[in-house]
Design a protein around this motif. Structure first.
Motif, mmCIF file in Angstrom:
data_model
loop_
_atom_site.group_PDB
_atom_site.id
_atom_site.type_symbol
_atom_site.label_atom_id
_atom_site.label_comp_id
_atom_site.label_asym_id
_atom_site.label_seq_id
_atom_site.Cartn_x
_atom_site.Cartn_y
_atom_site.Cartn_z
ATOM 1 N N ILE A 205 -6.154 3.616 7.569
ATOM 2 C CA ILE A 205 -5.743 4.336 6.362
ATOM 3 C C ILE A 205 -5.318 3.322 5.309
ATOM 4 N N ARG A 206 -5.983 3.340 4.163
ATOM 5 C CA ARG A 206 -5.643 2.418 3.084
ATOM 6 C C ARG A 206 -4.301 2.801 2.458
ATOM 7 N N THR A 207 -3.613 1.789 1.947
ATOM 8 C CA THR A 207 -2.281 1.959 1.340
ATOM 9 C C THR A 207 -1.442 2.953 2.148
ATOM 10 N N PRO A 208 -1.284 2.681 3.460
ATOM 11 C CA PRO A 208 -0.564 3.641 4.308
ATOM 12 C C PRO A 208 0.946 3.562 4.109
ATOM 13 N N ARG A 209 1.579 4.698 4.259
ATOM 14 C CA ARG A 209 3.030 4.752 4.306
ATOM 15 C C ARG A 209 3.432 5.281 5.678
ATOM 16 N N HIS A 210 4.482 4.690 6.215
ATOM 17 C CA HIS A 210 4.958 5.038 7.550
ATOM 18 C C HIS A 210 6.161 5.964 7.387
ATOM 19 N N ILE A 211 5.981 7.216 7.743
ATOM 20 C CA ILE A 211 7.048 8.207 7.585
ATOM 21 C C ILE A 211 7.272 8.884 8.939
ATOM 22 N N GLU A 212 8.523 8.928 9.346
ATOM 23 C CA GLU A 212 8.847 9.500 10.643
ATOM 24 C C GLU A 212 9.864 10.624 10.488
ATOM 25 N N VAL A 213 9.840 11.521 11.443
ATOM 26 C CA VAL A 213 10.694 12.705 11.391
ATOM 27 C C VAL A 213 11.605 12.723 12.616
#
Length: 690
Positions: A205-213
């Motif tokens: 995934i390009r320009t990925p952001r890592h978001i967790e819940v």
């Protein structure tokens, strides 16, 4: 329903201290375990009781299931909190505790089993309305199988190991012709790190952001989420800065990603606190894809606690004791913004090499909206045996910009002398324009790092340090000529004493010292500095110098030869070279022509030899890997600086110190052909964060 009487914390460092704090608040007796390396550690001092479980090596202590269960029985513990890292997601540990009649403060074995394997977990949750990244994830795939399937996955793609985490063994592949070699490297790393070389492929995934819940679930089927955390600021897949909530998500996406996380937890009948991690494209923030579920508490859990007011460790304990969640989803309200910075023992200027040493001076910030989870103590020895994380500094404020300002101020008030840390780097990072604007992705740090301007010691500071070091080396007492005020000068009126100083990572430089009445005079880079020096009469390793109206407080390392300068999160060691070191430097310079590489290969850090790739007397080529050294869960490969014949006597398991010569190479004489069997240099690999 009564809670536990005694809980053993099967971990170390800041997480053990953090768990013990909540146990104390709940009135539960705490038991710490420790290795020989941690006998004087802070978590040992803060617990109600502490038990030695083995030598320094984690495999013989913190990962020793029998030793931990024996400690439980010896102390009457009812339950075990595993913290994170070590045995926190170990199925065998959870089963062994159950067989011993002890409560594991964590999920059930079924959840550990399903979510502990990335292939299994990805295939499993896809059937429970949880979106996953396109790819191929099956057990037993050979390199040939993966190469054949790669065309359908599409490039660029990401190779991932099924076991483990923290980015170890992950490789991005842009072109089909690079896939074969990348698979070989990924399998080697995965087998070494996790004992399992199973790999799978995902679309990159390009320009990925890592978001967790963050999720909480009890034994009665109640599952809620406590909002998300933005964890996109990473270096080599290791999180550096985390915040809650994410500046990217709107309320509708927040609700959708939260429900997806709850679905993942429900799919394995999850019990306790856990984290579901997602990839979100910065270009399409309403789309998110499941990566994995961490079946434990996370390093970054404090930012969730700061914005929700919920003590996650308390709920872990209550749920494990059989209590029902009293929180409903509608009760969870995110208030304000929180940002966390991980303080590591590492030298950011030197490629983030691990740093070890003794904490000779310590100040940790306090104030409104500031929380510090720390394992540090004055006098604590930081060894290269364990993870390099020392503490976490967390700031809360009503808005994101205010939280970043508070964090910056708190880091500026953080003083850790005696070893290199990343505090200055953290301040540079959170003050970057893109970070301030919330323009984040997981590759940002690699792009930004070459442009960060690290502070260096000024000539005035070096001059002051030279005087303090010279005074300290002569004893520093009232009889010392450096303490005298009678106009004494070394070597007479016109003579000056040359002193060689090593300042941080720079090359040694020469300063010239004389005395002029009550003051010392330092000549450096065609400048003249007058320095007043006062020594601590108590002999506790401090010194103070005044130059150009600026007062420099200095703290010595235990060896007395290294001085630590600190200011606003910045720290710098200054060392006066001995006569022997000066002579060695001069001889080494004479032995080789100007601009030639040093034939001595030195370890840049203290650590343990993991592999030795050559034998004494072998012919080696420039750039060939000779030795791998591991420290603080980072593997560093040392390569030949020149082509020639190598002299080496190390074996796997040997301990090496920083700057120790690990190999010497007799260069190939001019005109002779080099050994054609030059090895490539594998990239440095880093262990997942505990």
């Amino acid at each position: 329903m009564p809670l536990f009487e005694t809980v053993l914390v099967a971990n170390r460092g800041e997480i053990a201290c953090r768990v013990i704090r909540t146990l104390r608040a709940l009135g539960i007796r705490s038991v710490a375990v420790y290795s020989d390396a941690d006998a004087g550690a802070r978590h040992v001092l803060e617990a109600d009781q502490a038990v030695r479980i083995g030598p320094a090596a984690a495999a013989l202590s913190y990962l020793n299931i029998e030793a931990i269960i024996a400690a439980c029985k010896a102390t009457g513990a009812d339950a075990v909190h595993p913290g994170y890292g070590f045995l926190s997601e170990n199925q065998a540990f959870a089963r062994a505790l159950e067989e011993a009649g002890l409560v594991f403060i964590g999920p059930r074995v079924h959840a550990l089993n399903v979510m502990g394997d990335k292939i299994r977990s990805k295939n499993h949750v896809s059937g429970f309305d949880v979106p996953v990244v396109p790819g191929i994830a099956e057990s037993g795939l050979t390199d040939e199988d993966l190469i054949e399937a790669a065309g359908q996955v599409g490039y660029p793609l990401l190779i991932k190991p099924s076991a483990g985490g923290g980015g170890k063994g992950m490789h991005a592949v842009e072109r089909a012709e690079d896939l074969s070699e990348s698979l070989k490297t990924a399998r080697r790393v995965a087998a070494s790190a996790f004992g399992d070389d199973t790999l799978f492929l995902e679309r990159l995934i390009r320009t990925p952001r890592h978001i967790e819940v963050q999720v909480l679930a009890d034994s009665y089927g109640n599952v809620i989420h406590l909002g998300e955390r933005e964890c996109s600021l990473q270096r080599r897949h290791q999180k550096v800065i985390e915040e809650a909530p994410s500046a990217l998500l709107d309320e509708a996406t927040r609700a959708r990603i939260g429900e997806a996380a709850c679905n993942a937890a429900r799919s394995v009948d999850y019990v306790g606190a856990g984290t579901v991690e997602f990839l979100v494209s910065d270009d399409a923030p309403d789309e998110f894809f499941f990566m994995e579920m961490n079946t434990r508490l996370q390093v970054e859990h404090p930012v969730t606690e700061m914005v929700t007011g919920v003590d996650l460790v308390e709920w872990q304990v209550r749920i494990a004791a059989g209590e029902k969640l009293t929180l409903a989803q509608d009760d969870v309200v995110l208030t304000g913004h929180a940002v966390e910075a991980r303080v590591y023992a590492e030298d950011a200027e030197a490629g983030f090499l691990p740093s070890a040493g003794t904490v000779v001076d310590l100040a940790e910030p306090q104030g409104e909206g500031i929380r510090v989870d720390s394992a540090l103590l004055p006098g604590l020895e930081i060894s290269p045996t364990y993870d390099p994380m020392l503490s976490k500094v967390i700031a809360w404020a009503p808005s994101r910009s205010e939280a970043l300002d508070r964090l910056n101020s708190a880091l500026a008030r953080t003083r850790i002398a005696g070893l290199r840390t990343n505090v200055e780097y953290l301040r540079l990072l959170i003050n970057d324009d893109d970070v301030r604007a919330g323009r984040l992705d997981t590759t940002m740090i690699e792009r930004k790092l070459p442009h960060l301007a690290f502070r260096t010691a000024s000539d005035a500071e070096i001059a002051a340090a030279a005087v303090v070091l010279a005074g300290h080396s002569t004893g520093g007492g009232a009889a010392s000529p450096w303490h005298s005020r009678d106009g004494w000068r070394i070597g007479g009126v016109h003579a000056a004493t040359p002193v060689q100083l090593q300042v941080g990572n720079t090359s040694p430089q020469t300063v010239f010292l004389t005395r002029d009445g009550a003051r010392s005079v330092v000549a450096l880079n065609d400048n003249r500095y007058e320095v007043d020096w006062l020594v601590d009469g108590e002999g506790n390793g401090t010194g103070r110098a005044v130059v150009d109206g600026v007062t420099l407080d200095a703290r010595f390392a235990p060896n007395g030869s290294t001085l630590w300068l600190t200011d606003a999160g910045w720290s710098q060691p200054v060392r006066m070279l001995s006569r022997e070191e000066v002579l060695q430097t001069q001889l080494a310079s004479i032995a080789r022509t100007d601009g030639a590489a040093d034939p001595e290969v030195r370890s840049p850090m203290p650590g343990t030899v993991i592999t030795v790739n050559v034998a004494d007397g072998d012919s080696v080529a420039e750039g060939q890997v000779l030795v791998s050294v591991e420290a603080m869960k980072m593997e560093h490969q040392l390569t030949a600086t020149v082509s020639g014949t190598v002299a080496i006597t190390l074996s796997p398991g040997d301990l090496v110190s920083a700057n120790q010569v690990v190999a010497r190479i007799h260069p190939v004489p001019s005109g002779e052909a080099e050994d054609p069997a030059a090895g490539t240099v594998p990239t440095e690999q880093e262990e997942p964060q505990s």
